[in-house]
Design an enzyme around this catalytic site. Structure first.
Site, PDB file in Angstrom:
ATOM      1  N   GLY A 197     -10.107  -8.542   5.071  1.00 35.67           N
ATOM      2  CA  GLY A 197      -9.384  -7.719   6.040  1.00 35.67           C
ATOM      3  C   GLY A 197      -9.306  -6.281   5.575  1.00 35.67           C
ATOM      4  N   GLY A 218      -6.934  -2.370   6.516  1.00 34.33           N
ATOM      5  CA  GLY A 218      -5.830  -1.735   7.253  1.00 34.33           C
ATOM      6  C   GLY A 218      -5.693  -0.291   6.827  1.00 34.33           C
ATOM      7  N   GLY A 219      -4.597   0.342   7.258  1.00 30.17           N
ATOM      8  CA  GLY A 219      -4.378   1.739   6.929  1.00 30.17           C
ATOM      9  C   GLY A 219      -4.224   1.972   5.434  1.00 30.17           C
ATOM     10  N   GLY A 244      -5.690   0.056   2.909  1.00 31.56           N
ATOM     11  CA  GLY A 244      -6.960  -0.153   2.228  1.00 31.56           C
ATOM     12  C   GLY A 244      -7.533  -1.525   2.526  1.00 31.56           C
ATOM     13  N   MET A 245      -8.511  -1.941   1.713  1.00 33.90           N
ATOM     14  CA  MET A 245      -9.188  -3.228   1.882  1.00 33.90           C
ATOM     15  C   MET A 245      -8.373  -4.373   1.271  1.00 33.90           C
ATOM     16  SD  MET A 245     -11.959  -2.833   3.568  1.00 33.90           S
ATOM     17  CE  MET A 245     -13.124  -1.558   4.059  1.00 33.90           C
ATOM     18  N   LYS A 297      -4.629  -6.510  -2.000  1.00 34.89           N
ATOM     19  CA  LYS A 297      -4.698  -5.335  -1.128  1.00 34.89           C
ATOM     20  C   LYS A 297      -4.812  -4.099  -2.004  1.00 34.89           C
ATOM     21  CE  LYS A 297      -1.173  -4.239   1.646  1.00 34.89           C
ATOM     22  NZ  LYS A 297      -0.301  -4.240   2.853  1.00 34.89           N
ATOM     23  N   ASP A 322       7.107  -3.214  11.812  1.00 37.37           N
ATOM     24  CA  ASP A 322       5.704  -3.323  12.214  1.00 37.37           C
ATOM     25  C   ASP A 322       5.343  -4.771  12.539  1.00 37.37           C
ATOM     26  OD1 ASP A 322       3.254  -2.284  12.864  1.00 37.37           O
ATOM     27  OD2 ASP A 322       2.462  -2.294  10.826  1.00 37.37           O
TER      28      ASP A 322
END
Length: 824
Positions: A491, A493-494, A496-497, A512, A609
């Protein structure tokens, strides 16, 4: 559109847009001085009067050019020269923001060569021009400042004993209401996005004023008599941009931009992505470089960006990102959300950023990840850059920091040697004494700020459950992820990986990793550790550890086998569809996790979120809420909300939180309501590829719910599975979560009980349902156990209400509904 057509349309705009500067805005204070002149002079249909009435200086001389150039306006034929300190004084009718402009056009007369002038200028005691030497051409210097007294004084002070100062014209006039507001500006930089306050107290000097995508705008066509210049000379790669022009007057809305903020012509032209340029990648940014003076390095600048969606056929189709100096300034910007749902409605957004050693302020716009490749676009209509003049210490601090970077190591070395010598002497003297046991504080990582403001060190009461027990060596993480093998990415996201990994004790983890070397995600990194180090719950993802060696920011979580809920709803055709019972149990699990967050601590924790990608499923489809990087502690006992900048994901964002910037746990409830409809309908919260009425899931679902035809939008995989009573209870719960005002929404505890009851209704027989309802303290709307059958597009409501009482059930009422053991 070719260049000839663009020029033609721009000329049409200039011809047909009336000059309404004298009609739209009449400033209470309006002083226009023709300096050194004994008669009036005009410029752009504005009359400038003689300056003698406002002058309070004996050391001044009036000069007039003998043979002015033919095209030089009369305003610049005269000048006021000061051999000593010169003053102008104006009586103010109204306090507040004002514009002050100085016109300079040097010429040579008798013994004065105005080109050699060097001086400083003060306004109400604030230095706004230091050691200024006007260039040879006509120059306009504009300042925006707040006046809080009944007068305004301008002082000209020559530099050096033999120097002098001069000015050709002065303007002082009141700015429109809310021209500069104290709230809402975004501070952009390596520290992330925070709100910048008290903007109106700053003195702003205009550096650039740009009409993006259009022609030059003169003061004739601007209500505040400003000049806007084209953007083409500032584009980094001209092939990336394509001009857009509208012939329709902008739809001005209350709360948005006004013609005083920027003229119509700015909002009727723009640059958009040139997707016809085949040499560019499918996703690219449009970038402008705006030069700033070398003396401005390290000084804050206000960047005001103007937007008006003149390129979209409908609302909610244009999403894009904004960058300033390479930092994200606005993620997933949807202009429809900043206006009152009207297309082509002008808005502006203020940002504050520091200029750096590059000598430019860089602005970029590019496509959002929310947009499909077919519809991706980004626009910009106008840009203004203003230097904050009265941040007098900014540049000094910047230079001192550079000096300290050189001197610091030397001083540090000397201090260290002194300390070592002192310790050695002290140890020798006290060698015979038995040393006392001490707790040694660990070093290397700054203690994080805990919720509520207290700091937490690694040697705190948390012991092995605190930060010390969570730190993982970087070498172990490298080994667990096979040196961050790309094939292990699960995955992104904002932050990182995210990699799948296996630690040395064979524990599966999700790793992450923040962007190496970047500290942009530092606040989220610290928040995740702070929150997850003190919570443990079956329905919350556990933090295994973290690493911040070698400028890395890495978070290590328990591995949740089946990944995000989103993938099981509509993200992958290879995964088996979830049954209605599974979906209910997943929602119940997530609600339990959120209920624990909201109530498990003195202040509670607000997630901020909640969305289907942040609800993960383990191998048994047990839900676990994840990603606490945006979390905040809740309000104190005597408070109703937390005031904070808006954070969250588009489509899930609480509209009341967005409008008022007041965060409560009911903001999570709203987001969870969107997730409930995602679960029921099997589609994203936002889908730009759908029609205007269907783009936003929450609005679309509520519309069908109000029609009493919810069966029409249920996920086709659920056809034939859901009992009407369970569906009704589920939809009623989701509807209440999405109430416009937070006071009308249930708590997560209420949501949890109602979802439990929806599951009971699904699993129990008709008689047990009726028995449970009759045991409730208040009538609750109940239906038969008729199962939905057939295609959702042809279904009609078939249930028969046994009771038409309210479905708004309190926690105690739902508990009495669940008291029947057979129903659990």
């Amino acid at each position: 559109m070719d260049t000839q057509n663009l020029v033609f349309l721009n000329l049409i705009l200039l011809l047909f847009i009336p000059c309404n500067c004298s009609v739209s805005f009449i400033p209470p204070d309006n002083y226009l001085l023709s300096c050194g002149s004994h008669s009036n002079a005009s410029l752009f249909n504005r009359v400038f009067m003689s300056d003698s009435t406002f002058l309070s200086s004996d050391d001044s001389t009036s000069l007039t050019i003998q043979k002015p150039p033919q095209n030089l306006p009369a305003l610049y034929h005269t000048a006021r020269v000061f051999s000593g300190t010169g003053r102008y004084r104006f009586n103010m009718k109204k306090n507040g923001t004002h514009l002050v402009r100085f016109h300079f056009s040097p010429f040579k007369v008798q013994s004065f060569d105005l080109k050699s002038a060097k001086f400083s200028v003060f306004v109400n005691g604030i230095l706004i021009l230091s050691n200024f030497q006007p260039p040879n051409d006509v120059t306009l210097k504009e300042f925006i400042l707040k006046v809080e007294s009944n007068f305004l004084e301008i002082l000209f002070r020559p530099v050096g004993n033999s120097g002098f100062a001069f000015v050709n014209a002065v303007e002082v006039f009141t700015a429109p209401e809310d021209f500069v507001v104290d709230y809402g500006a975004r501070l952009v930089g390596p520290f992330g996005l925070v709100e910048y306050r008290n903007l109106s107290t700053k003195v702003l000097e205009t550096v650039h004023r740009i009409n993006v995508g259009g022609l030059k705008i003169t003061p004739f066509n601007d209500t505040l008599w400003r000049t806007w210049i084209p953007d083409k000379d500032y584009l980094v790669f001209k092939g990336a941009a394509k001009p857009a022009v509208s012939t329709h007057t902008p739809n001005y809305q209350k709360g948005g931009a006004t013609p005083e903020i920027a003229p119509d012509s700015v909002y009727m032209t723009a640059q958009q992505m040139n997707r016809e340029n085949t040499s560019l990648a499918s996703r690219f940014n449009i970038t402008w470089n705006f030069p700033v003076a070398s003396s401005s390095v390290g000084v804050p600048h206000l960047v005001r960006l103007h937007f008006c969606d003149i390129v979209s056929p409908a609302l909610n189709l244009l999403y894009f990102d904004v960058y300033i100096n390479g930092y994200i300034a606005y993620k997933d910007l949807d202009l429809s959300m900043l206006t009152i749902h009207t297309l082509a409605s002008p808005v502006y957004v203020d940002f504050v950023t520091n200029s750096d050693d590059s000598g430019v302020i860089q602005i970029s716009v590019g496509p959002s990840d929310l947009t499909s490749s077919i519809r991706m676009n980004a626009i910009l209509n106008g840009a203004e850059i203003m230097k904050m003049v009265n941040d007098v210490n900014a540049n000094v601090v910047h230079r001192r920091n550079k000096l300290w970077a050189l001197v610091g190591p030397i001083v540090g070395g000397i201090v260290t040697l002194c300390l070592v010598a002192t310790v050695f002497l002290f140890a020798t003297k006290c060698r015979k004494k038995k040393p006392k046991q001490r707790t040694v504080d660990s070093v290397g990582w700054t203690p994080l700020r805990m919720f509520g403001g207290s700091s937490l060190s690694r040697t705190s009461e948390h012991g092995s459950h605190g930060y010390l027990g969570l730190k993982i060596p970087f070498a172990d993480i490298q080994s667990a992820t096979n040196n961050f093998d790309k094939s292990l990415i699960i995955g992104s996201g904002g932050f990182g990986m995210v990699y799948k990994g296996v630690l040395r004790d064979n524990v599966k983890v999700a790793v992450k990793r923040g962007m190496p070397g970047s500290r942009q995600g530092l606040p989220e990194f610290q928040t995740e550790i702070t929150v997850l180090s003190k919570i443990r719950h079956r329905h919350l993802v556990s933090l295994v550890g973290f690493c911040e060696e070698n400028s890395e920011m890495i978070l290590v979580y328990e591995y949740v086998e089946k990944g995000p809920l989103k993938r099981h709803l509509y993200g992958s055709s290879q995964l088996p569809p979830l049954s209605w019972k599974q979906r209910l149990e997943i929602c119940i699990g997530a609600a339990r996790g959120l209920h624990y967050l909201h109530t498990g601590f003195a202040q509670g924790i607000i997630h901020r979120d909640i969305k289907s990608t942040n609800i993960l499923l383990d191998e048994n489809y047990v839900a676990k809420v994840a990603d606490f990087g945006l979390s905040r502690s809740g309000p104190c006992i005597n408070e109703t909300h937390v005031s904070t900048g808006v954070k969250g994901s588009f489509g899930y964002l609480d509209p009341e939180y967005y409008r008022r910037q007041q965060l409560t746990d009911k903001s999570d409830v709203y987001s969870f309501g969107v997730v409930l409809f995602e679960v029921l309908c099997g589609r994203p919260a936002v889908d730009p590829q759908l029609t205007r009425e269907q783009v936003n899931l929450a609005e679309w679902a509520l519309e069908w719910l109000n029609k009493g035809m919810m069966e029409h939008i249920v996920d086709p995989h659920l056809v034939g599975q859901i009992k009407q009573s369970s569906l009704k209870k589920f939809c009623d719960t989701a509807e209440k979560c999405l109430a416009e005002y937070s006071v009308d929404r249930p708590t997560m505890g209420d949501v949890l009980w109602n979802l439990e009851y929806a599951l009971q209704l699904q699993e129990s027989g008709q008689q047990r349902e009726l028995h449970a309802i009759r045991s409730a303290s208040e009538d609750v709307s109940v239906t038969t156990t008729t199962v939905i059958t057939g295609n959702p597009s042809t279904n009609r409501r078939t249930e028969r209400d046994y009771d038409t009482g309210s479905s708004d059930v309190s926690t105690s009422q739902v508990f009495s509904q669940l008291i029947n053991n057979e129903g659990r």
